[in-house]
Enzyme design. Sequence first.
Site, PDB file in Angstrom:
ATOM      1  N   ILE A 126       0.299  -4.115 -21.346  1.00 20.41           N
ATOM      2  CA  ILE A 126      -0.865  -3.402 -21.872  1.00 20.41           C
ATOM      3  C   ILE A 126      -2.025  -4.373 -22.066  1.00 20.41           C
ATOM      4  O   ILE A 126      -2.031  -5.196 -22.988  1.00 20.41           O
ATOM      5  CB  ILE A 126      -0.537  -2.694 -23.196  1.00 20.41           C
TER       6      ILE A 126
ATOM      7  N   GLY B 174      -3.319  -1.520 -11.503  1.00 23.68           N
ATOM      8  CA  GLY B 174      -4.130  -0.440 -10.945  1.00 23.68           C
ATOM      9  C   GLY B 174      -3.392   0.340  -9.880  1.00 23.68           C
ATOM     10  O   GLY B 174      -3.978   1.166  -9.169  1.00 23.68           O
ATOM     11  N   GLY B 175      -2.090   0.099  -9.769  1.00 15.32           N
ATOM     12  CA  GLY B 175      -1.273   0.683  -8.707  1.00 15.32           C
ATOM     13  C   GLY B 175      -0.947  -0.379  -7.675  1.00 15.32           C
ATOM     14  O   GLY B 175      -1.856  -0.961  -7.068  1.00 15.32           O
TER      15      GLY B 175
ATOM     16  N   ARG C 158     -16.482 -33.861   0.146  1.00 16.58           N
ATOM     17  CA  ARG C 158     -15.216 -34.591   0.289  1.00 16.58           C
ATOM     18  C   ARG C 158     -15.075 -35.109   1.727  1.00 16.58           C
ATOM     19  O   ARG C 158     -15.205 -34.340   2.682  1.00 16.58           O
ATOM     20  CB  ARG C 158     -14.061 -33.639  -0.033  1.00 16.58           C
TER      21      ARG C 158
ATOM     22  N   ASN D 219      -0.026  -2.426  -4.368  1.00 21.29           N
ATOM     23  CA  ASN D 219      -0.678  -2.206  -3.075  1.00 21.29           C
ATOM     24  C   ASN D 219       0.136  -1.368  -2.102  1.00 21.29           C
ATOM     25  O   ASN D 219      -0.427  -0.689  -1.254  1.00 21.29           O
ATOM     26  CB  ASN D 219      -1.063  -3.552  -2.444  1.00 21.29           C
TER      27      ASN D 219
ATOM     28  N   ALA E 120       2.749  18.579 -15.150  1.00 23.01           N
ATOM     29  CA  ALA E 120       2.374  19.551 -16.177  1.00 23.01           C
ATOM     30  C   ALA E 120       2.885  19.172 -17.564  1.00 23.01           C
ATOM     31  O   ALA E 120       2.426  19.723 -18.568  1.00 23.01           O
ATOM     32  CB  ALA E 120       2.890  20.934 -15.807  1.00 23.01           C
TER      33      ALA E 120
ATOM     34  N   GLU F 147     -11.052   3.024 -11.446  1.00 24.93           N
ATOM     35  CA  GLU F 147     -10.278   1.828 -11.802  1.00 24.93           C
ATOM     36  C   GLU F 147      -9.972   1.006 -10.559  1.00 24.93           C
ATOM     37  O   GLU F 147     -10.122  -0.221 -10.551  1.00 24.93           O
ATOM     38  CB  GLU F 147      -8.982   2.220 -12.509  1.00 24.93           C
TER      39      GLU F 147
END
Length: 380
Positions: A158, A366-367, A271, A369, A181, A245
């Site tokens: 969370i 967010g889900g 570099r 991939n 539902a 989101e």
Amino acid sequence: MIPRVLFDHEHEEFRNTVRRFLAEECTPLHEQWEEDRVVPRAIWRRAGELGMLNATTPEAYGGLGLDRRLTMIAVEEVARAGLSGLVGFNVHDICAGYFINFATEAQKQQWLPKMAGGEVISAVAMTEPNTGSDLQAVKTRAVLDGDEYVINGAKTFISNGTNCDVVIVVAKTGNSGKGAADISLILVEADRVGLTKSKPLRKVGQHAQDTTMLFFEDCRVPKENVLGGVPGQGFYQLMKELAWERLSIGILSMAASQAVLEQTIDYTRGRTVFGKPIIDFQNSRFKLADLKAEIAIGQTYVDRCMELCLEHTLSPEAAAAAKLWCTELYSRVVDQCLQLHGGNGYMLEYPVARHYLDSRINRIYGGANDIMRELVARSL
């Protein structure tokens, strides 16, 4: 490359304000926040003063009443600065969207003004220890007992879990067996008896972004705490807000990718190897050129998705594609740029190393991939 056309002068002034705030008041302290595993609440209040929190909240509820372009700018600048501890601002904005679009008038009046000012910090509790992206399979249950719901269950990963004052909890309130539902979103004040927070979780990256587990044991809330006042609407509410989101994660990924590329170009110019700068080797230039082209393509797609979002026509599939492609690109950019840094890229004093730790989670939250691939595949 193609210039961006989303922003006007006022947007860029806001960007400059955000950039100054991050550089002067956040970057110098971020390492300490990583040690503490949390961002101080005073930073939240300061961000609220500057309009970084909930820019889309209507003026009647203490916000700026503007569109999501200001939110986009805040997300981009936090990502460019490498301040992963402030990713919680984005979560807070997502929570505001649930209130703005679905809450009752009383719920809006109670929470939105304080959220806009950073006085109240919000979180959304979806994921459970044994339930990831399948939100219809949540085990947390809220049972109506008189005028109260009694909540039992556990949530994990969370964001803003330590700091939060109010949690939007995904819970089952029905027994129809029809999945969607039976789902409701319930507002739970963090000081409710029966709600316990774990210590901040020890993560691979994003150490300053407070992340906890939440435990509900006979936690009682008034039945009026159901978001919108009507149970059984939670899954619909979740699906309506998940597109933003996921797009916001794509926005973050593109801004962070651009920052890493710019830092790596600077590094390879300074570099030297075998007597000449790293960037003078054709292999280095070609790798950087490929990354620059891919970032430009990804940014164009994200900006187009943002235009659709502003028109309220962004599809779940388009948002899923943005989240999928941009987060995969971010990981590729970081990996190749770290390689161009050589051993220095593995040292945390270099920004690319911190991006290496912080970027990986973007392909999961967010889900995951592979779920995004499934959502895109449904449109085939």
